[in-house]
Design an enzyme around this catalytic site. Sequence first.
Site, short mmCIF file in Angstrom:
data_model
loop_
_atom_site.label_atom_id
_atom_site.label_comp_id
_atom_site.label_asym_id
_atom_site.label_seq_id
_atom_site.Cartn_x
_atom_site.Cartn_y
_atom_site.Cartn_z
N SER A 98 0.83 -1.21 0.00
CA SER A 98 0.00 0.00 0.00
C SER A 98 0.87 1.26 0.00
O SER A 98 1.63 1.49 -0.93
CB SER A 98 -0.95 -0.03 1.19
OG SER A 98 -1.83 1.06 1.17
N ASP A 239 -3.64 6.49 -2.92
CA ASP A 239 -2.51 5.89 -2.23
C ASP A 239 -1.84 4.85 -3.13
O ASP A 239 -2.25 4.67 -4.29
CB ASP A 239 -2.92 5.31 -0.88
CG ASP A 239 -3.83 4.10 -0.98
OD1 ASP A 239 -4.37 3.83 -2.07
OD2 ASP A 239 -4.02 3.42 0.05
N ASP A 241 -1.63 1.56 -3.50
CA ASP A 241 -2.37 0.48 -4.14
C ASP A 241 -3.75 0.92 -4.60
O ASP A 241 -4.55 0.10 -5.02
CB ASP A 241 -2.47 -0.74 -3.22
CG ASP A 241 -3.20 -0.45 -1.92
OD1 ASP A 241 -3.28 0.72 -1.51
OD2 ASP A 241 -3.70 -1.41 -1.29
N ASP A 243 -6.52 1.83 -3.36
CA ASP A 243 -7.82 1.48 -2.79
C ASP A 243 -8.43 2.65 -2.03
O ASP A 243 -9.60 2.62 -1.66
CB ASP A 243 -7.74 0.23 -1.91
CG ASP A 243 -6.80 0.38 -0.72
OD1 ASP A 243 -6.05 1.38 -0.67
OD2 ASP A 243 -6.81 -0.51 0.15
#
Length: 458
Positions: A98, A239, A241, A243
């Site tokens: 992430s 961010d 990743d 999500d």
Amino acid sequence: MPDYSRLVKAYDIRGEVPSQLNTGIAAKAGALFVRLTGADRIVIARDMRATSPALAAAFAAGANAAGADVIDAGLGSTDYLYYCSGSLDLPGVMITASHNPARDNGIKLCRAGAAPIGEDTGLAEIRAWLEHDDIPAPAPVPGTTVRRDLLAQYAAHLNSLVDLGGIRRLKVAADAGNGMAGHTVPAVFAGLPLDLVPLYFELDGTFPHHEANPLDPANLRDLQDLVRRSGADIGLAFDGDADRCFFIDETGEPVSPSAIVGLVAARELARNPGSAIIHNVITSAAAVEIIREHGGTPVRSRVGHSFMKAQMAEHQAVFGGEHSGHYYFRDFWRADTGMLTALHVLAALGEQDRPLSELVAGYSRYAASGEINSRVTDIAGTLDAVEAAYRDRDGITTDRLDGLTVAFADGRWFNLRPSNTEPLLRLNVEAPDGSSLAPLRDEVLDVIRRPAAEPAAG
């Protein structure tokens, strides 16, 4: 021997590569994931970090050795992996850390239909198996791995959930932070009435420009400047990743995630009258009021995706939102997706003529402190001390759903909750206005930081 108590966390497996997480551990995790789920087929995706291809290949090899076939869905965001898991009805694996620094990587797991796997739903078992080196023996017939790119289908599914065909044309500045939004945003936005102004869309897991963590205001500055310079109608900050998505208005100012919760909740309730909406304990009281005003039923949850998703399922909620920028949708397998949230906000903006700052003003009613961290030596003792300082005052209610929440009759409230990973207490305070917020914030911090506590940055 690896310290699995630090590597296997509450929501995922995450650590520095290769000192904490390596291909050998990833292969073991692949075999154990097959044991945990009982699956004969799984799907895996990965982010752009330099270590992700090797970790993904090792995880797939471990799953193959345990007898499971693997669909390698290639590069994608975490919500792309949730799409793959949901649409294929298969357990899913995302290789990502992430927003963590470049030296880290991780493994996020879910069951078929993007159902979450956290400490209480499988990760504790995987940790115990790893600690005892209890790895399944190779299957008599190993599985195979096949490559399948589902990006176009992911984009089509998201666009089927929000209609942007009739909106006014918008100029959209987007900061991918060199993360996976640089790969997914062009696919999702293709053909929409949007003029995209991309920032840091080159996939680069070293994050050369700034950390891919929009929660830190320092990481929003480049996007804020771009919005102002380009005359964009809106800024999107993803961010690493992708999500999570954070929003910048046309003046370059950040929009409160709680305002986004209220805005999207109102849209979803217009389509699904009377539905439940999940919000976490640090979401603004304004969002709760807006949910009720639009005929919905607000349901309060602990912070964290496993708790939010469980509440989504229990209450058949149409939408859920966290002040941290995670937003969950019933129509997306109850999973969190920054991209679908962005489409909702773009539709709401483009369906009317006001600028974003005016649109969201109706969803932002109170003053908030933001999250303030304090490093303490005794988490439980400090929580007890703070509760003792307030619980006997007139007109005050307290609860321990998630840390400690203290609410006042005049609309002020604060929540104090422990970090999952560090000896920190995180304080959020809300009040009708800044003049009533500051004294409460300072008073609570004084109790927290007496004398066995020390302040922490952030």
